[in-house]
Design an enzyme around this catalytic site. Structure first.
Site, mmCIF file in Angstrom:
data_model
loop_
_atom_site.group_PDB
_atom_site.id
_atom_site.type_symbol
_atom_site.label_atom_id
_atom_site.label_comp_id
_atom_site.label_asym_id
_atom_site.label_seq_id
_atom_site.Cartn_x
_atom_site.Cartn_y
_atom_site.Cartn_z
ATOM 1 N N GLU A 167 58.271 32.073 -72.255
ATOM 2 C CA GLU A 167 56.706 32.132 -72.459
ATOM 3 C C GLU A 167 55.795 31.564 -71.408
ATOM 4 O OE1 GLU A 167 56.801 30.285 -76.536
ATOM 5 O OE2 GLU A 167 58.038 31.959 -77.171
ATOM 6 N N GLU A 274 65.077 38.038 -79.742
ATOM 7 C CA GLU A 274 64.736 37.244 -80.869
ATOM 8 C C GLU A 274 64.342 38.210 -81.930
ATOM 9 O OE1 GLU A 274 62.507 33.941 -79.851
ATOM 10 O OE2 GLU A 274 63.158 33.699 -78.168
HETATM 11 C C1 GLA Z 1 60.044 31.292 -79.683
HETATM 12 C C2 GLA Z 1 61.405 30.804 -79.001
HETATM 13 C C3 GLA Z 1 62.407 30.409 -79.825
HETATM 14 C C4 GLA Z 1 62.088 30.218 -81.156
HETATM 15 C C5 GLA Z 1 61.388 30.901 -81.946
HETATM 16 C C6 GLA Z 1 60.838 30.461 -83.354
HETATM 17 O O1 GLA Z 1 60.379 32.637 -80.009
HETATM 18 O O2 GLA Z 1 61.545 31.463 -77.835
HETATM 19 O O3 GLA Z 1 63.151 29.621 -79.379
HETATM 20 O O4 GLA Z 1 61.685 28.739 -81.205
HETATM 21 O O5 GLA Z 1 60.146 31.029 -80.994
HETATM 22 O O6 GLA Z 1 62.121 29.740 -83.781
#
Ligand code: GLA
Length: 370
Positions: A167, A274
């Site tokens: 990020e 994710e």
């Molecule tokens: C982001 C992070 C993850 C996690 C999510 C929410 O996507 O990369 O590690 O913290 O937020 O849980």
């Protein structure tokens, strides 16, 4: 006749599948399924590994059987983030991560490491000196290097891929890089340094840049620009992680394909890192009555979620080869990080393929019958 009936009943009984072989569906229907013996990893064995993010509590108790049945890859949910694993400069806290890695080794599961350099879940000491003043760029890069070497070398050969930088791109599309402490102290150099250190620490690990909203055109282009710059400088980055915290209407198949194609054009592999599909409307689509409405997982939401899971998995299969992994963020609706985000306003979400009783939902059947 009576004899025939008795034989028939006996035969039927002998053919009966035990209760264990049935998987109850959410709305009362019971569907005989091979799911008790076959899992997502098996349905997708010709495509890509299927993973799930786990914390140490998932790998003991009831969740364990489901994890082993369905998945062949794990991501360390929180345990290897900078703050949890390296809470003090001279102290690492390995217990949680060791437990996950040992579990993975014992069961021959792949592991993705998450994450080496991020602006959240950082320890209090990281960006400051003993007096609380910001450290220099040189000090911060040395801390980053020490951290990356220590963590990666501990799990060398056991963690096959790492989200090295997470990020780094700004949400505000008028900005390029996020104005994080990493950026404020090091400028954009921290990104390439993180990849260079990671490659030195474990040359065999596959190194990813990971981000969310990767299907939003401006953000996608900013990520593309960052990755292209890194690759032009021969920085060792091999993949891009699309976090895939999605909802019932976004992304469309077209948006997803555009992103995968764009990153593939750089010669990178792509992973879905994710995945979850929120059933709550995004904030921009909520009207004034939304907060007062009950947070029920209605058949209508369920159907929309089935459609969205079906659509994105169709694209995933189409990109077999480019896509080298699909990982869900959390195991079941019993526990999802989405329930705790401020934007949920206390409402329960149902974003995953398994319900709160760990039973497969309709979306599970939808993506395994193809
Ligand atoms: C982001 C992070 C993850 C996690 C999510 C929410 O996507 O990369 O590690 O913290 O937020 O849980």
């Amino acid at each position: 006749m009576k004899h025939l009936l008795t034989v028939t009943i006996a035969l039927l009984c002998s053919l009966q599948v035990s209760a264990q072989d049935y998987t109850p569906l959410q709305y009362g229907a019971v569907k005989p399924t091979a799911a008790t013996t076959k899992g997502l990893k098996d349905y997708y064995s010709d495509y890509f590994p299927i993973g799930v993010s786990v914390s140490p509590r998932n790998i003991t108790g009831a969740d364990t059987a489901l994890i082993l049945q369905q998945f062949n890859s794990l991501t360390t949910e929180n345990t290897l983030k900078f703050g949890p694993v390296h809470p003090e400069e001279q102290r690492y806290s390995w217990d949680g991560a060791d437990a996950i890695i040992n579990f993975a080794q014992a069961h021959h599961l792949k592991v993705r490491g998450h994450t080496l350099c991020w602006h959240q879940q950082t320890p209090a000491w990281l960006f400051v000196d003993r007096k609380g003043a910001a450290v220099s760029k040189q000090v911060l890069l040395q801390r980053l290097k020490d951290h990356i070497f220590t963590v990666m070398q501990r799990y060398k050969g056991k963690i096959y891929a790492w989200d090295v930088v997470n990020e780094a791109i700004a949400d505000d599309s008028t900005q390029f890089l996020r104005n994080s402490p990493w950026y404020q102290i090091c400028g954009e150099e921290f990104i390439e340094k993180a990849f260079i250190y990671a490659h030195e620490a474990d040359p065999d690990a596959i190194l990813f840049y990971n981000d969310y909203n990767t299907e939003h055109p401006e953000k996608r282009e900013h990520i593309y620009r960052l990755l292209k710059t890194l690759l032009d400088k021969k920085v060792p980055v091999q993949g891009v992680g699309l976090q895939a915290h999605w909802n019932l209407t976004a992304p469309t198949q077209k948006e997803l394909i555009t992103s995968i194609e764009r990153f593939r054009s750089l010669g990178l592999q792509v992973q879905i890192t994710e995945l979850d599909i929120s059933v709550l409307p995004p904030q921009s689509q909520r009207d004034s009555t939304w907060l007062a409405q009950p947070d029920v997982y209605t058949p209508q939401l369920e159907q929309q979620q089935v459609a969205q899971y079906t659509a994105v998995f169709k694209v995933f299969r189409q990109y077999k080869g480019v896509l080298t992994g699909v990982t869900f963020w959390n195991l079941s609706d019993k526990y999802t990080w989405l329930d705790r985000t401020p934007s949920a306003k206390g409402k329960k979400n149902y974003p995953l393929l398994f319900d709160s009783n760990l039973s497969p939902k309709k979306a599970y059947y939808a993506i395994t019958e193809f």
